[in-house]
Scaffold this motif. Structure first.
Motif, PDB file in Angstrom:
ATOM      1  N   LEU A 183      -6.912 -12.430  -0.750  1.00  0.00           N
ATOM      2  CA  LEU A 183      -7.467 -12.063   0.245  1.00  0.00           C
ATOM      3  C   LEU A 183      -6.448 -11.428   1.553  1.00  0.00           C
ATOM      4  CD1 LEU A 183     -10.517 -14.609   0.323  1.00  0.00           C
ATOM      5  CD2 LEU A 183     -10.630 -12.151  -0.169  1.00  0.00           C
ATOM      6  N   PRO A 184      -5.562 -11.910   1.887  1.00  0.00           N
ATOM      7  CA  PRO A 184      -4.706 -11.570   2.857  1.00  0.00           C
ATOM      8  C   PRO A 184      -3.943 -10.193   2.513  1.00  0.00           C
ATOM      9  CG  PRO A 184      -3.749 -13.411   2.157  1.00  0.00           C
ATOM     10  CD  PRO A 184      -5.156 -13.140   1.455  1.00  0.00           C
ATOM     11  N   LYS A 187      -6.196  -7.308   2.515  1.00  0.00           N
ATOM     12  CA  LYS A 187      -6.437  -6.658   3.913  1.00  0.00           C
ATOM     13  C   LYS A 187      -5.368  -5.760   4.268  1.00  0.00           C
ATOM     14  CE  LYS A 187      -8.727  -9.383   7.664  1.00  0.00           C
ATOM     15  NZ  LYS A 187      -8.915 -10.612   8.418  1.00  0.00           N
ATOM     16  N   LYS A 188      -4.223  -6.021   3.912  1.00  0.00           N
ATOM     17  CA  LYS A 188      -2.769  -5.524   4.700  1.00  0.00           C
ATOM     18  C   LYS A 188      -2.917  -4.103   3.850  1.00  0.00           C
ATOM     19  CE  LYS A 188       0.192  -9.230   4.530  1.00  0.00           C
ATOM     20  NZ  LYS A 188       1.237  -9.551   3.959  1.00  0.00           N
ATOM     21  N   VAL A 190      -5.566  -2.511   2.355  1.00  0.00           N
ATOM     22  CA  VAL A 190      -6.517  -1.513   2.716  1.00  0.00           C
ATOM     23  C   VAL A 190      -6.406  -0.848   4.074  1.00  0.00           C
ATOM     24  CG1 VAL A 190      -8.761  -1.556   3.392  1.00  0.00           C
ATOM     25  CG2 VAL A 190      -8.479  -2.661   1.426  1.00  0.00           C
ATOM     26  N   ALA A 191      -5.561  -1.631   4.757  1.00  0.00           N
ATOM     27  CA  ALA A 191      -5.240  -0.966   6.142  1.00  0.00           C
ATOM     28  C   ALA A 191      -4.559   0.178   5.935  1.00  0.00           C
ATOM     29  CB  ALA A 191      -4.515  -1.886   6.962  1.00  0.00           C
ATOM     30  N   THR A 356      -8.814  -5.835  -6.185  1.00  0.00           N
ATOM     31  CA  THR A 356     -10.032  -6.551  -5.685  1.00  0.00           C
ATOM     32  C   THR A 356     -10.698  -6.902  -7.083  1.00  0.00           C
ATOM     33  OG1 THR A 356     -11.076  -4.230  -6.144  1.00  0.00           O
ATOM     34  CG2 THR A 356     -10.477  -4.974  -3.974  1.00  0.00           C
ATOM     35  N   GLY A 394     -16.801  -7.548   1.809  1.00  0.00           N
ATOM     36  CA  GLY A 394     -17.101  -6.799   2.955  1.00  0.00           C
ATOM     37  C   GLY A 394     -18.096  -5.385   2.808  1.00  0.00           C
TER      38      GLY A 394
END
Ligand code: ZN
Length: 502
Positions: A183-184, A187-188, A190-191, A356, A394
């Motif tokens: 999960l973390p 996030k990084k 995808v940014a 994912t 999300g």
């Protein structure tokens, strides 16, 4: 030679032959059978299933197995014969607990459920599929109730059928570890996505050329067309009759380059496993892959660990470009590698990237657990599905076709199967970590010579068929049982190098 075992053989042969006929019908229903055949075919499948059941569950086999289990008889058997007796006893005990009429009705139900699901998916009509699914779930719970060992939940019994000894308790820890790492990281990653241009993937790729290129890829990784065939179906899959007849399917999308390419590498990985089973084991109850998890480790090893690496495409990229000059002339290898690994939350599991992907599995795992523990009803599935997708990825699927109806598994009663995909990923990463000691993987890939890799897997996994289970194979190969740390480490290193190290 054991006289008792010789007496068992004709029963085994009969059951194997009937099982093969059922497998062939399964293949045919997904590929070539006309739509209106289904109702009659379902009856034939019901008859064959009943015969297959009687071939094994009868007084003679019961007597032979109990005599063969006696230490004096058992010790005199060869290793393979012992494995066959053990496996048969397990199947026998399980089958015997399920009443024959219920088993037959269930087989007919799942045969009819396949087209019901396909129609529902095509028409975005979950309500038309819900009553069938409800019946399947009821049967599955009933069967699990008959077969589960003391202390197991219903869902444990379903998991155990797919991966011996890996139950809810272990999986809860396993998935928690994956969530914590993925999960973390996601996030990084995808940014950074605005720096990854993947538009090339959705240009026009003529299906005829895709067919040709996918056939080439299958051969490239070692798929033997003298022992295997390829066809097309709604959802790619692999089936095998024996180690000289292994079948894979694919599905082509004109506006998607990757989809069919990675499907053929994935299904090809499954096929290599079955083709690599030792000839001495084929046509016996231990002549196929040992479990869903180990099977998925082979397909995912080829698809992700090898197939999505730069080394794999180095010798192939020019050929890919010249196959689709209009679409790929302005794309270089670096962009392509970043593209095929781009991590982007989406609604469809089979189109998901490697990062994912485990989240899609965690969603299904949690929903199946809830379904089997009566915490959610079949009617509520579309809502719960969408809520989980919002929570973990999300996003909310725009309809049930790309939501709860996307996978074929539940229509076939395959509950407890989805975790095998994630187990497979973890096993693949563990194998990869150790394979380097014996094979220079990078060099093999860059020189376009993949056979040492296939041979390594053949020697350590494929040849054993199902005479060893997952943890036995892993311990012999890597010195330890399944360990999710290799998988989280592999993902972290790969994605950090690709997108986060600049
Ligand atoms: Zn697979």
């Amino acid at each position: 030679m054991s006289e008792l075992f010789e007496k068992l053989k004709p029963h085994l042969e009969q059951q194997f032959a009937l099982g093969n006929a059922l497998t062939l019908y399964g293949w045919d229903n997904e590929t070539l059978a006309p739509k209106e055949a289904m109702e009659n075919t379902a009856k034939i499948i019901g008859t064959l299933s009943a015969l297959s059941y009687q071939a094994l569950v009868n007084d003679e086999v019961r007597g032979l197995l109990s005599a063969l289990k006696e230490p004096k008889e058992f010790d005199a058997l060869s290793n393979v014969e012992q494995c066959i007796v053990k496996k048969l006893t397990k199947n026998f005990d399980r089958l015997e607990k399920i009443p024959a009429d219920e088993y037959r009705a269930y087989s007919e139900l799942t045969a009819k459920a396949a087209p019901a699901w396909a129609n529902a998916k095509q028409n975005n009509d979950f309500a038309s599929f819900a009553p069938v699914l409800k019946e399947i779930v009821t049967y599955q719970k009933k069967f699990a109730g008959y077969t589960k060992n003391a202390g197991m939940s219903l869902y444990d019994a379903m998991l155990d059928e797919n991966e011996e000894g890996i139950l809810t308790k272990e999986l809860d820890v396993f998935f928690e570890k994956i969530k914590e790492a993925v999960l973390p990281l996601l996030k990084k990653v995808v940014a950074q996505n605005d720096k990854v241009d993947k538009n090339y993937n959705f240009r026009s790729y003529p299906v005829e050329k895709q067919r040709e290129f996918c056939r080439f890829l299958a051969e490239y990784i070692g798929f033997d067309f003298n022992r295997g065939v390829m066809a097309e179906s709604a959802h790619p899959f692999t089936t095998n009759l024996h180690n000289h007849d292994v079948r894979i399917t694919n599905h082509f999308h004109e506006d998607n380059l990757e989809s069919a390419m990675f499907s053929v590498i994935h299904e090809g990985g499954h096929a290599l496993y079955e083709m690599g089973v030792d000839d001495a084991l084929t046509l016996t109850p231990v002549g196929g892959g040992t479990s869903m998890g180990v099977h998925e480790s082979q397909s995912r090893f080829y698809e992700n660990v090898l197939g999505r690496s730069e080394a794999f495409w180095k010798p192939l990229f020019e050929k890919l470009q010249s196959t689709y000059p209009d679409a790929l002339s302005d794309v270089d290898l670096t962009q392509f590698i970043r593209g095929i690994n781009k991590a982007e939350p989406g609604p469809v599991r089979t189109e998901a990237d490697e990062l994912t992907y485990p989240l899609h599995i965690i969603i299904r795992y949690e929903i199946e657990k809830m379904l089997m523990e009566d915490m959610v009803s079949v009617e509520e599935l579309p809502r719960v599905w969408n809520e989980k997708y919002e929570e973990y990825l999300g996003i909310i699927p725009k309809n049930d076709t790309e939501g709860v109806l996307q996978d074929v598994h539940w229509s076939g009663g395959m509950f407890g199967y989805f975790p095998s995909y994630a187990i497979g990923n973890a096993v693949a990463a563990q194998i990869y970590a150790y394979m380097h000691n014996e094979v220079n993987v990078k060099e093999c890939l860059e020189s376009g010579k993949l056979m040492p890799i296939r041979e390594y897997l053949r020697e350590h996994i494929h040849c054993f068929g199902s005479t060893k289970n997952m943890n036995e194979l892993l311990v012999a190969m890597t010195g330890e049982p399944l360990n999710a740390d290799y998988y989280t480490k592999y993902l972290t290193e790969k994605y950090t190098k690709l997108y986060l190290s600049e």
